[in-house]
Write a protein that holds these residues in place. Structure first.
Motif, PDB file in Angstrom:
ATOM      1  N   ASP A 137       0.858  -1.180   0.000  1.00  0.00           N
ATOM      2  CA  ASP A 137       0.000   0.000   0.000  1.00  0.00           C
ATOM      3  C   ASP A 137       0.890   1.224   0.000  1.00  0.00           C
ATOM      4  O   ASP A 137       1.753   1.369   0.865  1.00  0.00           O
ATOM      5  N   TRP A 139       1.323   5.657  -0.591  1.00  0.00           N
ATOM      6  CA  TRP A 139       0.650   6.948  -0.490  1.00  0.00           C
ATOM      7  C   TRP A 139       1.627   8.050  -0.872  1.00  0.00           C
ATOM      8  O   TRP A 139       2.800   8.020  -0.523  1.00  0.00           O
ATOM      9  N   ASP A 141       1.544  12.369  -0.999  1.00  0.00           N
ATOM     10  CA  ASP A 141       0.678  13.486  -0.591  1.00  0.00           C
ATOM     11  C   ASP A 141       0.229  14.363  -1.755  1.00  0.00           C
ATOM     12  O   ASP A 141      -0.705  15.141  -1.620  1.00  0.00           O
ATOM     13  N   GLY A 144      -2.310  10.746  -3.837  1.00  0.00           N
ATOM     14  CA  GLY A 144      -3.277   9.834  -3.244  1.00  0.00           C
ATOM     15  C   GLY A 144      -2.715   8.527  -2.744  1.00  0.00           C
ATOM     16  O   GLY A 144      -1.537   8.396  -2.451  1.00  0.00           O
ATOM     17  N   HIS A 145      -3.620   7.532  -2.667  1.00  0.00           N
ATOM     18  CA  HIS A 145      -3.327   6.238  -2.062  1.00  0.00           C
ATOM     19  C   HIS A 145      -3.626   5.121  -3.048  1.00  0.00           C
ATOM     20  O   HIS A 145      -4.602   5.192  -3.796  1.00  0.00           O
TER      21      HIS A 145
END
Length: 154
Positions: A137, A139, A141, A144-145
């Protein structure tokens, strides 16, 4: 001169020699010059999965690749490794900004995480996952993710 360089090398986490012949300090998480699985995770690792993520970027149409998420495996250590790397079209490429990566094991949810303010990539994160799938996972800034879903299930 050698004594000074040795003492300096011991007092900082990473040093690089520029083409001008001067020393510069590089943060440990961004010291690797080769953004490949073996370059970031270690020479015994090979890539088992890579994912390109799109978002708002500085290309001519404003939309394109912003990060790459990569997962590797080492038969020597028996561990998986992952990192997230900014693309050169990412608005924050070469500038410190929030970036994170988590590598999760499927069966019990155990994970390794790295996050902070980085110029080029976050990680590596490493996790032993024998006979299990792992998911990374990431991310950024600016963009997004993302999640890779389950991979490296051998």
């Amino acid at each position: 001169m050698r004594t000074v360089l040795r003492r300096t090398a011991l007092s900082v986490s990473a040093l690089t020699l520029t083409t001008a012949g001067t020393l510069s300090i590089v943060s440990p998480a961004n010291a690797a010059a080769n953004f490949t699985i073996p370059g970031v995770c270690g020479s015994s690792y090979y890539q088992v999965y890579s994912q390109t993520e799109s978002g708002y970027d500085k290309s001519s149409d404003g939309w394109g690749t912003v990060v790459y998420i990569k997962i590797g495996y080492s038969p020597v250590t028996g561990k998986n490794c992952a990192f997230i790397q900014k693309s050169t079209t990412n608005y924050s490429y070469g500038q410190e900004s929030g970036l994170s990566i988590a590598l999760r094991r499927q069966k019990d949810g155990a994970y390794d995480y790295d996050g902070g303010s980085y110029k080029y990539f976050a990680g590596p994160v490493k996790l032993s996952a024998p006979n299990q799938c792992v998911s990374a996972d990431g991310w950024d800034d600016w963009a997004g993710h993302w999640s890779t879903g389950w991979h490296a299930c051998d």
